[in-house]
Design a protein around this motif. Structure first.
Motif, short mmCIF file in Angstrom:
data_model
loop_
_atom_site.label_atom_id
_atom_site.label_comp_id
_atom_site.label_asym_id
_atom_site.label_seq_id
_atom_site.Cartn_x
_atom_site.Cartn_y
_atom_site.Cartn_z
N ASN A 36 -10.34 1.03 -1.67
CA ASN A 36 -10.21 1.45 -0.20
C ASN A 36 -9.03 2.38 -0.13
OD1 ASN A 36 -10.19 1.97 2.29
ND2 ASN A 36 -11.04 -0.18 2.99
N LYS A 37 -9.59 3.71 -0.34
CA LYS A 37 -8.25 4.77 -0.31
C LYS A 37 -7.78 4.77 1.16
CE LYS A 37 -8.30 9.69 -1.62
NZ LYS A 37 -8.97 10.71 -2.17
N GLU A 38 -8.57 4.72 2.20
CA GLU A 38 -7.95 4.80 3.80
C GLU A 38 -6.91 3.60 3.70
OE1 GLU A 38 -8.35 7.23 5.42
OE2 GLU A 38 -9.50 8.07 3.80
N LYS A 39 -7.26 2.16 3.59
CA LYS A 39 -6.40 1.21 3.70
C LYS A 39 -5.20 1.46 2.77
CE LYS A 39 -8.39 -3.33 4.79
NZ LYS A 39 -8.87 -4.39 4.20
N LEU A 40 -5.29 2.04 1.56
CA LEU A 40 -3.83 2.11 0.90
C LEU A 40 -3.17 3.28 1.51
CD1 LEU A 40 -2.38 1.93 -1.89
CD2 LEU A 40 -3.82 3.62 -2.85
N LYS A 41 -3.76 4.27 2.14
CA LYS A 41 -2.94 5.32 2.74
C LYS A 41 -2.25 4.63 4.04
CE LYS A 41 -3.24 10.19 3.86
NZ LYS A 41 -4.07 11.27 4.44
N LYS A 42 -2.73 3.87 4.46
CA LYS A 42 -1.98 3.21 5.72
C LYS A 42 -0.70 2.33 5.42
CE LYS A 42 -5.96 3.03 9.16
NZ LYS A 42 -7.02 2.12 9.12
N LEU A 43 -0.82 2.07 4.29
CA LEU A 43 0.17 1.16 3.88
C LEU A 43 1.84 2.02 3.41
CD1 LEU A 43 -1.48 -1.32 1.43
CD2 LEU A 43 -0.16 -1.95 3.31
N LEU B 116 12.47 1.02 1.54
CA LEU B 116 11.06 0.61 1.67
C LEU B 116 11.00 -0.90 1.29
CD1 LEU B 116 9.17 3.76 0.19
CD2 LEU B 116 9.41 2.93 2.54
N ARG B 117 10.07 -1.55 1.79
CA ARG B 117 9.66 -2.68 1.52
C ARG B 117 8.84 -2.61 0.27
NH1 ARG B 117 6.81 -2.82 6.48
NH2 ARG B 117 5.17 -3.45 5.32
N ILE B 118 8.87 -3.90 -0.43
CA ILE B 118 8.46 -3.81 -1.77
C ILE B 118 6.71 -3.41 -1.84
CG2 ILE B 118 8.09 -6.45 -1.53
CD1 ILE B 118 8.95 -4.49 -4.78
N ASP B 119 6.07 -3.87 -0.87
CA ASP B 119 4.65 -3.64 -0.57
C ASP B 119 4.23 -2.09 -0.80
OD1 ASP B 119 5.69 -4.12 1.74
OD2 ASP B 119 3.88 -4.61 2.61
N GLN B 120 5.16 -1.49 0.26
CA GLN B 120 5.16 -0.13 0.42
C GLN B 120 5.57 0.83 -0.85
OE1 GLN B 120 8.10 0.40 3.88
NE2 GLN B 120 6.31 1.46 4.74
N SER C 287 11.37 -3.08 -9.73
CA SER C 287 11.41 -4.43 -9.33
C SER C 287 11.06 -5.33 -10.49
CB SER C 287 10.38 -4.57 -8.24
OG SER C 287 10.06 -5.85 -7.69
N ALA C 288 10.63 -6.61 -10.34
CA ALA C 288 10.40 -7.45 -11.39
C ALA C 288 8.57 -7.50 -11.44
CB ALA C 288 10.99 -8.72 -11.17
N ARG C 289 8.37 -7.85 -12.69
CA ARG C 289 6.66 -7.91 -13.02
C ARG C 289 6.00 -9.02 -11.84
NH1 ARG C 289 3.70 -11.10 -15.23
NH2 ARG C 289 5.34 -12.37 -16.09
N GLU C 290 6.86 -10.09 -11.76
CA GLU C 290 6.15 -11.24 -11.05
C GLU C 290 6.03 -10.80 -9.48
OE1 GLU C 290 8.88 -11.16 -12.67
OE2 GLU C 290 8.40 -12.41 -14.54
N VAL C 291 6.88 -9.98 -9.03
CA VAL C 291 6.85 -9.37 -7.63
C VAL C 291 5.61 -8.56 -7.39
CG1 VAL C 291 7.99 -8.21 -5.95
CG2 VAL C 291 9.72 -9.64 -7.47
#
Lengths: 238, 238
Positions: free
Chosen positions: A230-237, A166-170, A201-205
């Motif tokens: 924004n729950k909907e936006k979070l779900k899309k990620l 997974l990508r880090i934002d995911q 991961s690292a805290r900075e990231v």
């Protein structure tokens, strides 16, 4: 370990210990396969231990305590790099059994796993020495240990797939989503450092990703807390 | 799968099959715990299969073939992301047994593992259907499966620790070091893409690291080959 940790390390009374002994049957799935003398041995030697939040129970396989059932609280198992980076393998909740605290009984396990109390935690332990004697004669007990270990490792493989692929934002989004559901609240009490340790991961990231999510109006950041706005936006990620 | 793959999928003669049947005893460690009728069942149903280089044998747990012993060649087990990224879990060499090809027999295993022939590979298979009947009655066989699976997962945890905790240049260096010893040569036959798949990274990243190592006069890069020119320097990177 500070003195504070010990305030949870209380002895339970003999009345309560009698209750624990009676409950062993329901707690450990292999109970019905034990011989009468083996049941007696477990009853005599099972003990209750309590740990303060943050106490590391198992540091190496050498200190392996035995099979633990969580009576209250929560344990976290994790691995540690030489530089101190952590990756959480899985948590053990109330009513669940931690088999990796008995890893020294399984020759097949050769890596070090650490176990930490996430909150004040009470466990019932069947000590390694007792279990060792029983599993050498009772195939069901040995099978239980390895079967449960395989199950846990299979879960861990899933976690590893998340971490590797997974990508880090995911990964941060998935953590926030899970925590929102676990804490049953749109406000999650967690530090950036804790998130980093959970997702490996690292805290900075993590801070960088959270700032990005705040900018995108998915979350609002507060001291030690994160509001999901924004729950909907979070779900899309995810 | 191209037609080429099939050129290795030959039937072995009945004479050779008789030899295989006699060898089962030495190949499968649980043999001595089987009842006479169970031994007979395994002998009747064990079969030899041969796969061409690159053939993927197990795609999901549904197609689970059974317990495999490698007679010649080499297998690689790996996991796959949705985007097609691979991470190698472990290899199974000649004389070793692959337990994950029987993962459907273990309820505790819930993730998909893929198995690929690294070179023309011949295996002896005890089919899942046969093993399933036996392990339901014979605790030793079930214990063997779970014990071996735990052992493999423990190895995998070690691999994961490498992937999660090592810096990318260390991972490439460790791979080159291991391959040098495995291939018993200072010239390693491998592509950048293959290294990337082994260490769970991207080809571009591996190429960058290799160029750096070439610049530092640790290696020399050739088409499909890497020459180790400074063993000591390589060792220091580990």
């Amino acid at each position: 370990m500070s003195n504070d940790d010990f305030k949870y390390r209380i002895d339970i009374g003999s009345n309560e210990m009698a209750i624990v002994r009676e409950a062993l049957e329901e707690i450990f799935p292999f109970w019905k396969e034990l011989l009468p003398e083996e049941k007696e041995m477990v009853k005599e030697n099972a003990r209750v231990e309590t740990y303060g939040k943050g106490v590391v129970i198992n540091r190496t396989t050498e200190e392996c305590k035995g099979l633990m059932a969580v009576r209250a609280g929560q344990l976290r198992t994790y691995i540690l790099s030489e530089e101190g980076r952590e990756v959480t393998l899985f948590r053990v909740q109330e009513g669940e059994i931690c088999v990796l605290s008995a890893s020294c009984l399984m020759d097949s396990i050769i890596f070090d796993v650490l176990i930490e109390a996430m909150e004040p935690t009470e466990v019932i332990i069947i000590p390694s020495s007792v279990l060792h004697q029983i599993k050498d004669k009772n195939l069901y007990v040995e099978l239980y240990l390895y079967k449960t270990a395989t199950e846990k490792f299979s879960d861990v493989m899933w976690t590893m797939q998340q971490i590797l692929f997974l990508r880090i934002d995911q990964r941060v989004a998935a953590f926030l989503w899970d925590e929102m559901q676990r804490q049953k609240s749109m406000t999650i009490t967690v530090t950036h450092d804790e998130i980093a340790r959970y997702i490996g991961s690292a805290r900075e990231v993590v801070t960088k990703v959270l700032r990005y999510l705040a900018q995108e109006k998915v979350v609002e950041l507060k001291r030690g807390k994160i509001d999901i706005v924004n729950k909907e936006k979070l779900k899309k990620l995810l």
